[in-house]
Design an enzyme around this catalytic site. Structure first.
Site, PDB file in Angstrom:
ATOM      1  N   GLU A 213       1.923  21.180 -19.868  1.00  0.00           N
ATOM      2  CA  GLU A 213       3.331  21.196 -20.250  1.00  0.00           C
ATOM      3  C   GLU A 213       3.968  19.951 -19.652  1.00  0.00           C
ATOM      4  OE1 GLU A 213       4.953  23.229 -22.211  1.00  0.00           O
ATOM      5  OE2 GLU A 213       3.268  24.572 -22.575  1.00  0.00           O
ATOM      6  N   CYS A 247      12.515  19.023 -18.608  1.00  0.00           N
ATOM      7  CA  CYS A 247      11.619  18.419 -19.588  1.00  0.00           C
ATOM      8  C   CYS A 247      12.187  18.479 -20.994  1.00  0.00           C
ATOM      9  CB  CYS A 247      10.245  19.093 -19.543  1.00  0.00           C
ATOM     10  SG  CYS A 247      10.292  20.866 -19.910  1.00  0.00           S
TER      11      CYS A 247
END
Length: 471
Positions: A213, A247
Site C-alpha cells: 500500500e 496517501c
C-alpha cells in the site's frame, strides 16, 4: 553467520499456526474480531490521547480516521466471514466430465505487517483485522515515529493475543530489514514507494507474496462545470486532513482556466471557515494537527520555499513554527510545470493549483506521471467524467470528492504499479492473506483422463477430435 534475532519468534508462530490456526473455524476468528472491537471501544479515549501526543491529531480526526474505519472493517468481516470461508463449487467443462471441483480458502500462514506512522493505529490494526479473519499469525513492526500510539498497541496485542499468534516487534529500519529477511508467507507493507521497492526485493528472495500500500502524486481535475463552493470545501478537507500526511491526499489541482480565479476565491472563503481568517487563528486552531517530526517539517517547509522561489505564489498559509513542527495549511497558485513542488509526493499541508485550457491537456499531464493511488475529478459533465475514467489509470477514482474511498470496507483498496500492488480492506483484505486452493475430485469409474492415457488408439483419437470440435 549469526542467527536472525527474530528467528525464535518466527519458529514459534509457525508451530502455532499448524497446531491452532490452519483449520480454525469462522466462529473462532469472529470471536477474536469481536474482542478487538470491544477493546477499541473500551480504549477510545486512550487512542485519542496517544495520537494527539504523537502529532496533535484533533479528537474528531482521531475518531473519524483512526477508529471508525476499523469498526467498519470488523463489522464487515464478522458479517461476511462465513460466506468468505465457504468453499465455492466450480462448474465442470466437457473435457473434464467425471470430476468435481471446488475452491477452498486456506490461510497463507505467517504474515508480516509493516506499518506507517501517518495513521499509526488504523494502518497497523487494519491489516491485522484481515490477517485474523484469514486465520494467519502476524508479526507487526509499527513505526518508530509514533511511539505513544505504538505503546498503546503493544498493550492491545498483549491483552488480546498470545505472542505465538500475534506479536509486536519495535524498532527502526534495521529491525524491518531483519524481519523481511525471514521467509514469511505474506508481507503487508504500507509506506512510500521507495521503501516498498526494498520490501518487495526482500520478499522476492523467498518468493513471498506481498501487499504494498504505497502512495503517489494524486491529481485533482476541476473542470468548468464544477460546483465551486462544494469543490473548495471538499478540497480543503481532503488536502488538510491529518495535516496532509495521507496517501490519498490530493497532490496537485488542475483547474480549468475559465474558473481558475473563482476557485481561488472559493478556496479562500472555505479556508477561513475551517481554520479562521488570520494566521494566528490557524496556528491556534484545535482542528489542525502537526507534522510528525522535525525532519519531516524541514522537508515540507523547504518545498514551500523552493516552490515560491520557482515562481509560485502563496494564496493562503505559508507560516511555519519549527519548534512545534507546525506548517500552516498552504495553498499555492501560479504553479508551472517543472516547479519542485510537483516533482514528488508532498505528504504535507501544501496544495498547488495549476491551470489547464482543455481536458486533453490535463489528461496528458496526468499520464506523464506514474500511476497514482487516487485520482479525483470535480465535474457535472458526465462526458468529462467518463473520459477521465476511461483515459486514466489509478488505484481509486472518486467523482466530486477526495479520499473517502478509503473508508469503504466493501470495495478493494490499493494502488496500481508505482502506487501499490494488491488490494486491502473487507473481502479483498481477507483474500490478500488467503490462498485460494482448488480441490478437484476425479472419478474412479470413468476418469476424465482416459483419452489422455496411452496407448493412443484410433478410437481415442477420434473421440478427442470430436471433443475439440464440440468446444
Amino acid at each position: 553467520m549469526s542467527m536472525n534475532p527474530h528467528q525464535e519468534l518466527f519458529d514459534r508462530q509457525k508451530a502455532y499456526f499448524w497446531q491452532h490456526l490452519k483449520g480454525s473455524s469462522a466462529r473462532d476468528r469472529i470471536r477474536k474480531l469481536k474482542r478487538m472491537k470491544k477493546w477499541i471501544f473500551a480504549h477510545q479515549e486512550d487512542i485519542r490521547r496517544t495520537v494527539y501526543a504523537d502529532f496533535k491529531k484533533p479528537m474528531h480526526e482521531a475518531d473519524a480516521t483512526e477508529i471508525l474505519p476499523l469498526i467498519g472493517e470488523i463489522k464487515d468481516a464478522t458479517a461476511h466471514l462465513r460466506e468468505w470461508m465457504r468453499p465455492k463449487r466450480v462448474s465442470t467443462p466437457m473435457s473434464l466430465i467425471g470430476t468435481r471441483t471446488q475452491i477452498t480458502y486456506e490461510p497463507k500462514g505467517q504474515s508480516l505487517i509493516l506499518a506507517p506512522w501517518n495513521y499509526p493505529f488504523m494502518l497497523t490494526i487494519g491489516p491485522l483485522i484481515s490477517a485474523v479473519a484469514a486465520g494467519c499469525t502476524s508479526i507487526i513492526k509499527p513505526s518508530e515515529f509514533s511511539p505513544h500510539t505504538t505503546a498503546l498497541m503493544v498493550k492491545m496485542i498483549d491483552d488480546l493475543f498470545p505472542q505465538d499468534e500475534v506479536a509486536m516487534v519495535e524498532g527502526d529500519h534495521v529491525v524491518a530489514q531483519e524481519l523481511t529477511a525471514l521467509p514469511f508467507d505474506h508481507v503487508f507493507f504500507t509506506g512510500s514507494p521507495q521503501v516498498g521497492r526494498k520490501v518487495m526485493h526482500a520478499a522476492a528472495e523467498h518468493l513471498t507474496s506481498v501487499t504494498l500500500e504505497l502512495g503517489g502524486r494524486n491529481p485533482v481535475i476541476v473542470d468548468d462545470t464544477a460546483n465551486l463552493n462544494d469543490t473548495a470545501r471538499k478540497l480543503i478537507w481532503g488536502k488538510f486532513l491529518n495535516t496532509g500526511q495521507s496517501c490519498m491526499s490530493p497532490n496537485y489541482v488542475l483547474v480549468h482556466e475559465k474558473i481558475h480565479d473563482k476557485l481561488l476565491a472559493a478556496l479562500q472563503k472555505q479556508f477561513s471557515k475551517a481554520y479562521g481568517p488570520q494566521a494566528a487563528d490557524m496556528q491556534q486552531s484545535p482542528d489542525f494537527g502537526r507534522l510528525i517530526s522535525a525532519g519531516h517539517h524541514q522537508r515540507v517547509s523547504n518545498l514551500v520555499t523552493a516552490a515560491t522561489t520557482a515562481g509560485a505564489k502563496v494564496l493562503v498559509g505559508g507560516e511555519a513554527n519549527p519548534a512545534d513542527n507546525y506548517l500552516a495549511p498552504t495553498i499555492l497558485h501560479e504553479v508551472q510545470l517543472g516547479n519542485p513542488v510537483l516533482e514528488e509526493e508532498i505528504f504535507g499541508p501544501i496544495l498547488p493549483i495549476l491551470r489547464y485550457q482543455n481536458l486533453n491537456e490535463a489528461l496528458d499531464l496526468i499520464r506523464q506521471i506514474e500511476k497514482p493511488l487516487g485520482l479525483y475529478i470535480f465535474s457535472r459533465s458526465q462526458r468529462n467524467i467518463n473520459r477521465v475514467i476511461a483515459e486514466t489509470s489509478s488505484g481509486n477514482l472518486i467523482v466530486n470528492d477526495t479520499t473517502v474511498a478509503f473508508g469503504h470496507p466493501g470495495i478493494p483498496f490499493g494502488g496500481v504499479n508505482h502506487s501499490g500492488i494488491g488490494k486491502a480492506h473487507g473481502h479483498a483484505g481477507f483474500l490478500a492473506f488467503t490462498n485460494e486452493k482448488p480441490v478437484m475430485r476425479q472419478s474412479i469409474l470413468l476418469p476424465s483422463t482416459l483419452l489422455a492415457q496411452a496407448p493412443y488408439t484410433k478410437f481415442k483419437n477420434r473421440v478427442l477430435n470430436l471433443v475439440m470440435r464440440w468446444f
